[in-house]
Design an enzyme around this catalytic site. Structure first.
Site, PDB file in Angstrom:
ATOM      1  N   LYS A  13       0.804  -1.207  -0.237  1.00  0.00           N
ATOM      2  CA  LYS A  13       0.145  -0.205   0.062  1.00  0.00           C
ATOM      3  C   LYS A  13       0.950   0.717  -0.195  1.00  0.00           C
ATOM      4  CE  LYS A  13      -1.798  -1.045   3.898  1.00  0.00           C
ATOM      5  NZ  LYS A  13      -1.505  -2.095   4.529  1.00  0.00           N
ATOM      6  N   ARG A  88      -8.773   1.164   9.666  1.00  0.00           N
ATOM      7  CA  ARG A  88      -8.620  -0.202  10.153  1.00  0.00           C
ATOM      8  C   ARG A  88      -9.305  -1.283  10.212  1.00  0.00           C
ATOM      9  NH1 ARG A  88      -2.517   0.406   9.390  1.00  0.00           N
ATOM     10  NH2 ARG A  88      -1.371  -1.483   9.509  1.00  0.00           N
ATOM     11  N   ARG A 127      11.837  -7.096   4.838  1.00  0.00           N
ATOM     12  CA  ARG A 127      12.072  -6.243   4.614  1.00  0.00           C
ATOM     13  C   ARG A 127      12.767  -4.791   5.100  1.00  0.00           C
ATOM     14  NH1 ARG A 127       6.040  -2.396   5.058  1.00  0.00           N
ATOM     15  NH2 ARG A 127       6.095  -3.132   7.471  1.00  0.00           N
ATOM     16  N   ARG A 160      11.669  -2.322  10.764  1.00  0.00           N
ATOM     17  CA  ARG A 160      11.294  -1.884  11.728  1.00  0.00           C
ATOM     18  C   ARG A 160      10.808  -2.629  12.885  1.00  0.00           C
ATOM     19  NH1 ARG A 160       6.084   0.013   8.633  1.00  0.00           N
ATOM     20  NH2 ARG A 160       4.502  -0.969   9.571  1.00  0.00           N
ATOM     21  N   ARG A 171       0.094  -8.443  13.543  1.00  0.00           N
ATOM     22  CA  ARG A 171      -0.547  -7.912  12.352  1.00  0.00           C
ATOM     23  C   ARG A 171      -1.582  -8.222  11.717  1.00  0.00           C
ATOM     24  NH1 ARG A 171       4.220  -5.084  10.499  1.00  0.00           N
ATOM     25  NH2 ARG A 171       3.465  -4.085   9.272  1.00  0.00           N
TER      26      ARG A 171
HETATM   27  P1  AMP Z   1       1.225   0.461   9.042  1.00  0.00           P
HETATM   28  O1  AMP Z   1       2.670   1.140   8.578  1.00  0.00           O
HETATM   29  O2  AMP Z   1       0.415   1.048   7.740  1.00  0.00           O
HETATM   30  O3  AMP Z   1       1.737  -0.748   9.033  1.00  0.00           O
HETATM   31  O4  AMP Z   1       1.357   0.897  10.490  1.00  0.00           O
HETATM   32  C1  AMP Z   1       1.736  -0.064  11.290  1.00  0.00           C
HETATM   33  C2  AMP Z   1       0.925   0.440  13.024  1.00  0.00           C
HETATM   34  O5  AMP Z   1       0.656   1.433  13.264  1.00  0.00           O
HETATM   35  C3  AMP Z   1       0.560  -0.771  13.046  1.00  0.00           C
HETATM   36  O6  AMP Z   1       0.328  -1.847  13.425  1.00  0.00           O
HETATM   37  C4  AMP Z   1      -0.533  -0.094  14.472  1.00  0.00           C
HETATM   38  O7  AMP Z   1      -0.291  -0.803  14.909  1.00  0.00           O
HETATM   39  C5  AMP Z   1      -0.009   1.474  13.869  1.00  0.00           C
HETATM   40  N1  AMP Z   1      -1.310   1.694  12.699  1.00  0.00           N
HETATM   41  C6  AMP Z   1      -1.414   2.444  11.362  1.00  0.00           C
HETATM   42  N2  AMP Z   1      -2.504   2.767  11.515  1.00  0.00           N
HETATM   43  C7  AMP Z   1      -3.561   2.673  12.314  1.00  0.00           C
HETATM   44  C8  AMP Z   1      -5.630   2.663  12.252  1.00  0.00           C
HETATM   45  N3  AMP Z   1      -5.716   3.296  11.604  1.00  0.00           N
HETATM   46  N4  AMP Z   1      -5.349   2.260  13.405  1.00  0.00           N
HETATM   47  C9  AMP Z   1      -5.040   1.776  14.301  1.00  0.00           C
HETATM   48  N5  AMP Z   1      -3.384   1.242  14.735  1.00  0.00           N
HETATM   49  C10 AMP Z   1      -2.905   1.742  13.032  1.00  0.00           C
END
Ligand code: AMP
Length: 219
Positions: A13, A88, A127, A160, A171
């Site tokens: 994404k 989400r 990654r 990360r 996740r």
């Molecule tokens: P991402 O970079 O999109 O993979 O997000 C990394 C982490 O940030 C996720 O595993 C969640 O812990 C948190 N996070 C990001 N976006 C959201 C969201 N819309 N709702 C809740 N937690 C989020």
């Protein structure tokens, strides 16, 4: 144009949103990136979010909704935006619809990037990102010429904390339970389009272009 990029963690994404943002001149809004920026700032909110993120859990809806309300209300979002990693959960999707409806707006299209779940563990645990310029690599699919150093700027690579195997497993579980129901939510609203994310990033982008009715082959 208001676009949501939906899909499991590791579907690509962020990569696609970056490319789309340049093509469509729309801001790329990634809640994950925004949370990581807050974490880096040392603010209390960042410490709170980190505790959830490191474990692979979702940050509570009220925190995320405050961040999004503020971000999409800014002037650069007037013509639209690309949402990556938000919504989400169903309450997030409903709150977003309500926020938009209050201004006579709506989401134009939801692009659901599909990748078989069994491929995601390898995609995510391999990654690596550059600490300096943010370029993303993969240990197997797109390794750097010199191990641990960015090809573009020579910066050091990092993993990360939530890309370790235990967090990734969590996740993916969280995605299945809390985020996958959004597919049915947006299907009902007739805004959903399916994209094959199991192909090279450039091919995914061409498919996105076709779905959006834009001919990028000639670019
Ligand atoms: P991402 O970079 O999109 O993979 O997000 C990394 C982490 O940030 C996720 O595993 C969640 O812990 C948190 N996070 C990001 N976006 C959201 C969201 N819309 N709702 C809740 N937690 C989020």
């Amino acid at each position: 144009m208001r676009i949501i990029l939906l899909g499991p963690p590791g579907a690509g994404k962020g990569t696609q949103a970056d490319m789309l943002s340049k093509k469509l001149f729309l801001p790329h809004i990634s809640t994950g990136d925004m949370l990581r920026a807050v974490m880096g700032s040392g603010m209390e909110l960042g410490q709170k979010a980190k505790a959830y993120m490191d474990k692979g859990q979702l940050v509570p809806d009220n925190i995320i909704l405050d961040i999004i309300r503020d971000r999409i209300g800014r002037p650069d979002c007037r013509e639209g935006y690309l949402l990556d990693g938000f919504p989400r959960t169903l309450p997030q999707a409903e709150a977003l619809d309500a926020m938009l409806a209050a201004n006579d707006n709506a989401i134009d299209v939801v692009l659901n990037i599909q990748v078989p779940l069994e491929l995601l563990l390898e995609r995510l645990t391999g990654r690596r990102g550059c600490l300096q310029c943010g370029t993303i690599y993969h240990q197997l699919y797109s390794p750097t010429k010199t191990e641990g150093l960015c090809d573009a700027c020579g910066g050091s690579l990092y993993q990360r904390t939530d890309d370790c195997e235990a967090s990734v497993q969590k996740r993916l579980e969280v995605y299945e339970v809390q985020t996958a129901p959004l597919i049915a939510y947006y299907e009902k609203r007739k805004t959903l389009q399916f994209i094959n994310g199991n192909q090279p990033a450039h091919a995914v982008m061409l498919e996105l272009g076709q779905v959006l009715g834009l001919d990028w082959e000639k670019d």
